[in-house]
Every structure is written in structure tokens, then in C-alpha cells.
Design a protein around this motif. Structure first.
Motif, PDB file in Angstrom:
ATOM      1  N   GLY A  36     -28.213 -14.967  36.838  1.00  0.00           N
ATOM      2  CA  GLY A  36     -29.215 -15.917  36.362  1.00  0.00           C
ATOM      3  C   GLY A  36     -30.115 -16.538  37.387  1.00  0.00           C
ATOM      4  O   GLY A  36     -31.021 -17.297  37.024  1.00  0.00           O
ATOM      5  N   ALA A  37     -29.915 -16.282  38.675  1.00  0.00           N
ATOM      6  CA  ALA A  37     -30.797 -16.870  39.687  1.00  0.00           C
ATOM      7  C   ALA A  37     -32.199 -16.276  39.574  1.00  0.00           C
ATOM      8  O   ALA A  37     -32.386 -15.136  39.138  1.00  0.00           O
ATOM      9  CB  ALA A  37     -30.236 -16.636  41.082  1.00  0.00           C
ATOM     10  N   GLN A  38     -33.207 -17.069  39.975  1.00  0.00           N
ATOM     11  CA  GLN A  38     -34.572 -16.554  40.105  1.00  0.00           C
ATOM     12  C   GLN A  38     -34.638 -15.767  41.418  1.00  0.00           C
ATOM     13  O   GLN A  38     -34.678 -16.363  42.486  1.00  0.00           O
ATOM     14  CB  GLN A  38     -35.582 -17.690  40.171  1.00  0.00           C
ATOM     15  N   VAL A  39     -34.614 -14.459  41.332  1.00  0.00           N
ATOM     16  CA  VAL A  39     -34.662 -13.630  42.536  1.00  0.00           C
ATOM     17  C   VAL A  39     -36.051 -13.015  42.649  1.00  0.00           C
ATOM     18  O   VAL A  39     -36.490 -12.279  41.763  1.00  0.00           O
ATOM     19  CB  VAL A  39     -33.578 -12.543  42.523  1.00  0.00           C
ATOM     20  N   ILE A  40     -36.730 -13.339  43.732  1.00  0.00           N
ATOM     21  CA  ILE A  40     -38.097 -12.872  43.972  1.00  0.00           C
ATOM     22  C   ILE A  40     -38.030 -11.819  45.070  1.00  0.00           C
ATOM     23  O   ILE A  40     -37.654 -12.110  46.207  1.00  0.00           O
ATOM     24  CB  ILE A  40     -38.998 -14.041  44.399  1.00  0.00           C
ATOM     25  N   LYS A  41     -38.381 -10.612  44.713  1.00  0.00           N
ATOM     26  CA  LYS A  41     -38.278  -9.474  45.620  1.00  0.00           C
ATOM     27  C   LYS A  41     -39.652  -9.210  46.234  1.00  0.00           C
ATOM     28  O   LYS A  41     -40.606  -8.867  45.519  1.00  0.00           O
ATOM     29  CB  LYS A  41     -37.783  -8.248  44.849  1.00  0.00           C
ATOM     30  N   LEU A  42     -39.756  -9.383  47.537  1.00  0.00           N
ATOM     31  CA  LEU A  42     -41.003  -9.087  48.235  1.00  0.00           C
ATOM     32  C   LEU A  42     -41.008  -7.610  48.616  1.00  0.00           C
ATOM     33  O   LEU A  42     -40.167  -7.150  49.381  1.00  0.00           O
ATOM     34  CB  LEU A  42     -41.142  -9.959  49.485  1.00  0.00           C
ATOM     35  N   GLU A  43     -41.993  -6.874  48.080  1.00  0.00           N
ATOM     36  CA  GLU A  43     -42.099  -5.446  48.375  1.00  0.00           C
ATOM     37  C   GLU A  43     -43.349  -5.167  49.202  1.00  0.00           C
ATOM     38  O   GLU A  43     -44.363  -5.858  49.056  1.00  0.00           O
ATOM     39  CB  GLU A  43     -42.163  -4.638  47.078  1.00  0.00           C
ATOM     40  N   PRO A  44     -43.311  -4.142  50.049  1.00  0.00           N
ATOM     41  CA  PRO A  44     -44.535  -3.735  50.742  1.00  0.00           C
ATOM     42  C   PRO A  44     -45.523  -3.148  49.744  1.00  0.00           C
ATOM     43  O   PRO A  44     -45.156  -2.795  48.617  1.00  0.00           O
ATOM     44  CB  PRO A  44     -44.025  -2.698  51.740  1.00  0.00           C
TER      45      PRO A  44
END
Length: 792
Positions: A36-44
């Protein structure tokens, strides 16, 4: 059972930024996002390289990787971090040298890398197999003459991801800022600890005994039946007698040559000549049903199609639908079955940059922070577990600062103190001399209580009133019979977190099945995709399921404690240890779902890293090598002096190299055969090639990386003397490992400190308990246990 849609998600209050690449990073993030965490994935801009890993699925607007989709369910994808002012956690999977670029401020930051932030291997290239080779996992698997058999897939990275999650989750409990680093290499040493400890006194453990053969016991492997394959593990003398009775050879079970596992292994050819033909007389399913009745640790070894269709797993939501665009495939769900706050069963993975510019939900208000030297200081855990899995769970909690009280009985001490029934074993206190027990139970206090007696059970309940968590791995029916199951203990402490660790879960037709770590590997289907195509399904490790189950149990406890910190609610955790193995099998499960086939068994080769293999070196050494891309191929050619291969246009791509892989393997082997494994590793690493010397577990104490990082901590203990303890795989960034604060306890060593100090029992009451046999400091010989019980 299906997840209640009204159930809350325990980590919904957290915001996590995931930066960098690799499976370990993505799996750590998955543990947060699926809870349930807000996981923000930074992608190239070109997307995470994992998006191109096979198998690929059509999404409606192109293709994406099924593996990527599974690893990134319920996350948000962005290609820029503007608008993210702060977060609770930064998971940073960039190489240590590349972490200078700005990131949003985080309460807890964790750098995740193959070898940690320091040491001679810090900047080494690595693959999953080269990392596990250096961690001592693969040396003992495969044919006697070699090469060692290297399991493909993502097993090592998953272990690293769980370790990272555990370190971060523990740091979030007090809430004070911390900067952590996690070594995937060190995390995987936990899988080899058994052999590292026992190999010191039993050299047979550090030999390859052949496919599906492992010291210190026999039989342990996968055998053909009339239909299907049966995973068999026999450890104790009683189990061997039961096995022989089952196959109609009771006289063999009484043969004094075969009492203990080492003796049976020395006669393995004779024994297999007897029982292999008999196992072919019935189907694997029929033998498994018989083993359930006899409580023997056997399992049907499924292929991927059968695994996905298994009713026991389907009923527990062990697999869920993963969506990316228009594609839907099935993959393993998280195994941490928190009964009040279970994880999401599947979910949707983001498209590249799907959430750029979108407003994020507000973060809830933070709880007040508590500063402590170790993250779990002030937390108390009652450890009712034995063996490997449960004690590894509680050891990880203890390493992080929790006060762990291990509870044994003089009549039934932890079985890793030894299972030898002979009188001399007790007279000489051999049960205090087993290094395996010492390694798994450091940093813990130890008491004895006979829980079968009302006085012992009452004292345990009093201990639970003062505890935050309980960890147990008894057979399912034991604690209810003693009046000490979760409802009874929660009545003493309503916000208690308790984890139970049955092999196949606490419900369903297999709930009473007995299992060892090898049984769990067998039942997971992993052997069906391991080894050469013409081998039987291949067991990869002596007891893979034990360390994997223990690490997952720690993750479950920490998740439940984070939920309790926000809500005050405790809960029970039903951890099916077999489900903990499914993430290791995920690449083949996903391929089965996406394409109808798990793909070919490749042995030591890889679908996209070409060439990959395990090659001979001087002095009976071996080296694992993975060519990750075309640039690494050019580096390999330079390192081995084969400019002709580098200049051959047909070999410039992985597809071209695959067509001539046997030729390339021979060229590499000709070069490695004249070199020491460490020298070959150094030369290849200098050329940018992922390479790792194959370490035997006892040799890990001399590994230059582990030595340089202070991974081995010398400890002194009565009956054992000075010995080396492996450190936890996480540490404060820029510092040494978390300390080993005390050695493993002697039997009942802390009775006075815990029962007298914590519970306040006076000395006379302790003396009366000892006189009655409810507590004590000496193990009761097996021959005296029944008569002793009869006289009470």
C-alpha cells in the motif's frame, strides 16, 4: 482465501522513491507497493532496462516485460522527480559511485548494490549467478566432477531485496533519519551459512556428492515415480525407519549402518538401488498422500503448469493477475499473509512516465520519531522457533536491536543443538558445541520452559504480556493443544504481532505436512526448471526454503509492527514457507502464464546473457562468468586474448553468440583452465565482465571483500570457544556492520535474568521450577524423557 477488499493496507501512510535499477531494488519496492505504500519509480527516458527482459507481452501500445510488470505492480512511473518535495524512503539502486545526483530528502535512505559501498569488489560487475558464486551458494551443487550447477533467474537479487526491505522497515519504526547500505552479496551469505558452519567439523558437507545429493543427509533429492517426480528428504533416524516401512523394506530401516545421514550418504548407491525402483511403483501424488499420513517431509515436484493449477495454492491466493497495458499475466503474490492487513493480490504496473506531472496524494502526518542506536531497540520478541527459518527471522530482528528471548525446553531443545539420541551426546554436552546453533542464535537471550506443564505455559503467557511479537514454527496442532495459540496469547497482549510458519499454510489439506527447506524447494517447482535438460529435476541447495522463509518472516513481522505503530492493532501472520519460494521461481511462472511454457532448461546458460557458464580453473577451482551485453563481450575477448572472436561480426550480438555457444564455452575454458579463479576474476572484472570465483562456504572467511568490510566478527562462547559470526547484510552508511553483542545462549543460560529479572520470580521459586524440571540448564537424554514425563 481471496483478499477482503475492505482490508486496509498496512503501509499506506508511506511514500517511497525508487531510483536506479536491478531486480533487488525493484523487489524491495514491490514489498512496499503491494502493502500500500506510494512507490514512485524514477525511470530513465528509455525506461528501466528490465522492461526489455523476456518474456515480453503485448500491452496494446507495444511490448513490455512480464518480469518488469510483476516487479512493479502498484507503483507510479515518472521520468523526472519535480514536484516530489520529500519522502519517507529513498531506495537507491544506483552504483555507489553514481549516487551524487540530487534526490528528494528522505527520512530513511538505503543504497542497494551488489557488494556494498566499500571493499575491493565495490565496483565489480555482477550478475545473479556471479554474486551467488561468491556467496558460497553454488559450489556444492552438481556433478561430482563439476561444473557446479548454477541456478538461473533472480534468486540472489530477491534475497537482496528482502534484506533491503527489512533494514528500511526496521528503521521506519523509530522514525528517526537513517542512511543505510545493503549488500546483495552479504545477504546471500545467509543461504550458505549452514554449510559454512557445519563444514568446519564435517568436511563431507563441502563436497559435491552428485546431482540431488547433499551432505549431511540421505536421501535428499528428486526421484522418478510411475507418474511425476517426488522430492524426498530424510534426516532423523525415525524418519528413515518410517520411509523404509513405507516402501516395504523395514529391515533396511533397522540396519545399524544407516542410523545417521552421513552414514546413509556413504552408502547412497546401495540405498538408491533399493528404493528408486520401489518409488516407480506408485505415482508421486500417491506417495505424497502416504507421506502426509506418516508425517514424512516429502513433496510432489510440479512443473510450472501444475504449480499454477495447484488447488492448495489457488485457495490461498498465492498467484495474482499482473496487468500492464492490455496484458494480463499471473505471478506470485507476496507471501506475507498478514491476516488483518494482507498485501494486494496482483495489481497494475505503470507504463513508462505514466505519472509524470500528476499530483501525488497527501502524506499522512508523521508519528513522533524516537532516536536509538539500533533501529529495533526497545522491542521485545519471544522466539518459540527452532532450526533455521524461525531462528534466522528472530536473529535478523535481534541484529537490528530487538531484545529476543529464545524459549526452549530441557526435554526438547532446539534441534540444531543436535538430534543424536545416543547417551554420550548428552553426557558430553555435545548440544552446546554445534556451531550452526551458535550462528543462528547470536544476540538472543535463552531460557527453558516446559510448555507442556501448566506452570511453564503460565510463565510464557506472562512473558508475552511484556512482548511485542512472537515467532513460532511448531507443527500446526502443538500450540493449540498447549493453550498457547494466537487467540490465547492475544488475550494476554491484544496488540501482539505473531507469526506462524507452517510449510503450506495454516489451512487447507496440506496444513499438517512436514517439511525441511529442501522440501519447500521441491514443492515450489524450482527443481523442474533447474539443471541440464537431460537431468532429473534438480535440487539447488541443501535447504533453500529455510533461509528464504526466515527472511520473509522477518519482513512480515516488521510490516505488521509498522501497521501497529500507526493504528495500535496487532495481528496474526500465516506464513506458508513454500510461498516464500515462489518469487525465486517467478521468471518461469510468468513465462508459463505469458507463453504457455516456462522455456527450456538451460543448465548454466542464460536466455540473454551469452555466453554464461561455470568454467574450470587451477587447483580444482571454478569461476562463474556472465556476459551481460555486447560491450562485455568485447571486454571478454580482450581479456582472454581472442581478438579474432571480437572481430567476427557473427558474434557481435547475443543471438549470434548463442548459435556458437559451445565453441565459445570451449574458448573461455581453455583460458580459465590455466589460471587461479581469483586471478581470472580480477582480469575479467578489469575488462568490465561479470565474473565471480566459486567460493566454498568455509572459504568465505577469507574472501577479500568480506574481510575488508569486517563482515566476520570473532565471538567467544563456552563450549564453542572463539568462532566467527557473519554480520547482518545491512549497516549504517559509511560505518561497520551492526555488532554481534553477545554469543548464542547456553541452554537456559538466562533463566534467572529473564524469569527472575523481567518477571520478578524470587530465587526460591526459580529453584522450585528447576527441581520440578520446568526450567533447567541441561538437556534431558532421549532415553529419560518418557519415563520423566510419566513420573510428573
Amino acid at each position: 482465501m481471496p483478499r477482503d477488499p475492505q482490508a486496509v493496507l498496512p503501509l499506506r501512510h508511506l511514500r517511497v522513491v525508487e531510483r536506479g535499477g536491478g531486480v533487488a531494488l525493484a523487489y524491495a519496492g514491490k514489498l512496499f507497493s503491494d502493502f500500500g505504500a506510494q512507490v514512485i519509480k524514477l525511470e530513465p527516458p528509455g525506461g528501466d532496462p528490465l522492461r526489455r527482459e523476456p518474456p515480453l507481452v503485448e500491452t496494446g501500445t507495444g511490448t513490455d516485460s512480464a518480469l518488469f510488470a510483476w516487479l512493479n505492480t502498484n507503483k507510479r512511473s515518472v521520468t523526472r522527480l519535480d514536484g516530489i518535495a520529500e519522502c519517507d524512503v529513498l531506495l537507491d539502486g544506483r552504483p555507489p559511485a553514481d549516487r551524487a545526483a540530487a534526490s528528494p530528502p528522505a527520512t530513511v535512505t538505503a543504497g542497494i548494490s551488489w557488494f556494498g559501498d566499500s571493499g575491493p569488489y565495490r565496483d565489480y560487475a555482477a550478475s545473479d549467478v556471479t554474486c551467488r558464486a561468491l556467496a558460497g551458494i553454488i559450489a556444492g551443487t552438481g556433478p561430482v566432477e563439476g561444473p557446479p550447477s548454477m541456478l538461473g533467474g533472480i534468486a540472489g537479487a530477491v534475497v537482496g531485496g528482502i534484506a533491503a526491505f527489512n533494514a528500511v522497515a526496521a528503521a521506519l519504526l523509530p522514525g528517526a533519519p537513517r542512511r543505510l547500505e545493503v549488500s546483495i552479496h552479504e545477504a546471500n551469505v545467509a543461504v550458505a551459512e549452514y554449510q559454512a558452519a557445519q563444514g568446519i567439523t564435517h568436511p563431507e558437507v563441502e563436497r559435491r556428492h552428485g546431482v540431488n545429493r547433499f551432505a549431511p543427509t540421505c536421501p535428499l533429492g528428486v526421484y522418478p515415480c510411475r507418474e511425476g517426480w517426488l522430492g524426498v528428504t530424510i534426516v532423523t533416524p525415525a524418519q528413515f525407519r518410517g520411509f523404509c516401512d513405507m516402501i516395504g523394506a523395514p529391515e533396511v530401516g533397522q540396519d545399524p549402518r544407516f542410523v545417521i545421514g552421513f552414514d546413509r550418504l556413504r552408502h547412497v548407491a546401495e540405498l538408491e538401488a533399493l528404493f528408486v525402483p520401489r518409488l516407480r511403483e506408485r505415482t508421486a501424488g500417491e506417495w505424497f498422500d502416504e507421506a502426509l499420513r506418516r508425517r514424512l517431509p516429502f513433496a510432489v515436484v510440479p512443473d510450472m503448469a501444475r504449480l499454477l493449477a495447484t488447488p492448495t495454492h489457488r485457495a490461498r491466493d498465492a498467484f495474482g493477475t499482473v496487468r500492464i497495458g492490455a496484458a494480463g499475466i499471473e505471478g506470485p503474490t507476496l507471501p506475507q499473509r498478514l491476516t488483518r492487513t494482507p498485501p494486494l493480490a496482483g495489481g497494475t504496473a505503470p507504463r513508462l512516465g505514466e505519472h509524470d506531472g500528476l499530483a501525488l496524494p497527501d502524506r499522512p502526518a508523521r508519528k513522533p520519531a524516537r532516536v536509538s542506536a539500533l533501529p529495533l531497540a526497545g522491542l521485545r520478541v519471544i522466539d518459540l522457533s527452532m532450526g533455521w527459518a524461525g531462528p534466522l527471522c528472530t536473529r535478523q530482528l535481534a541484529d537490528l536491536g530487538a531484545e529476543v528471548v529464545k524459549v526452549e525446553a530441557c526435554q526438547y531443545p532446539d534441534w540444531w543443538r543436535g538430534v543424536d539420541p545416543r547417551p554420550a551426546f548428552f553426557a558430553e554436552r555435545q548440544y552446546e558445541k554445534d556451531l550452526r546453533f551458535g550462528v543462528l542464535n547470536r544476540n538472543k537471550a535463552g531460557i527453558t520452559l516446559d510448555l507442556s506443564r501448566p506452570e511453564g505455559a503460565a510463565l510464557l503467557k506472562r512473558l508475552v504480556r511484556e512482548a511485542d511479537a512472537v515467532v513460532e514454527n511448531y507443527a500446526r496442532e502443538v500450540l493449540p493443544k498447549l493453550g498457547l495459540d494466537y487467540p490465547a496469547l492475544a488475550a494476554e497482549r491484544p496488540d501482539l504481532v505473531m507469526v506462524s510458519m507452517p510449510a503450506f499454510g495454516g489451512s487447507g489439506p496440506w496444513r499438517d505436512a512436514r517439511a525441511y527447506g529442501s522440501t519447500l524447494e521441491h514443492a515450489s517447482g524450482l527443481p523442474s526448471v533447474s539443471g541440464q535438460a537431460d537431468w532429473p529435476p534438480t535440487t539447488n541447495q541443501l535447504a533453500y526454503g529455510d533461509p528464504i522463509g526466515g527472511l520473509n518472516a522477518a519482513a512480515a513481522v516488521l510490516t505488521a509492527l509498522l501497521h501497529r505503530r500507526e493504528t495500535g492493532e496487532g495481528q496474526h501472520i500465516d506464513l506458508a514457507q513454500v510461498e516464500c519460494m515462489f518469487p525465486l521461481v517467478a521468471p518461469w511462472i510468468l513465462a508459463q502464464s505469458a507463453t504457455g511454457s516456462p522455456g527450456p532448461r538451460r543448465g548454466n546458460r542464460h536466455a540473454s546473457m551469452v555466453p554464461q557458464g561455470c568454467f574450470p580453473c587451477t587447483g580444482e577451482g571454478w569461476i562463474a562468468i556472465s556476459v551481460a551485453d555486447d560491450a562485455a563481450w568485447a571486454g571478454l575477448c580482450r581479456a582472454i586474448g581472442r581478438a579474432d572472436l571480437d572481430a567476427d561480426p557473427a558474434l557481435a550480438t547475443a543471438g549470434g553468440r548463442r548459435a556458437r555457444e559451445a565453441e565459445l564455452d570451449a574458448a573461455i575454458a581453455a583460458w580459465t583452465a590455466g589460471r587461479d579463479a581469483d586471478a581470472a576474476m580480477a582480469a575479467l572484472q578489469a575488462a568490465g565482465v561479470a565474473a565471480g570465483a566459486v567460493r566454498w562456504p568455509t572459504g568465505l572467511v577469507r574472501d577479500p571483500q568480506l574481510v575488508a568490510r569486517g563482515f566476520w566478527q570473532p565471538v567467544e562462547r563456552a563450549w564453542l570457544g572463539q568462532h566467527d559470526q557473519p554480520s547482518a547484510p545491512f549497516r549504517e552508511a559509511g560505518q561497520g556492520p551492526f555488532p554481534v553483542r553477545r554469543p548464542a545462549p547456553l541452554l537456559g543460560e538466562d533463566n534467572a535474568a529473564v524469569l527472575g529479572g523481567l518477571l520478578g520470580l524470587p530465587a526460591r521459586e526459580l529453584a522450585a521450577l528447576a527441581a520440578a524440571g520446568i526450567i533447567g540448564t541441561e538437556a534431558v537424554p532421549v532415553s529419560q524423557r518418557k519415563s520423566r514425563a510419566a513420573g510428573q
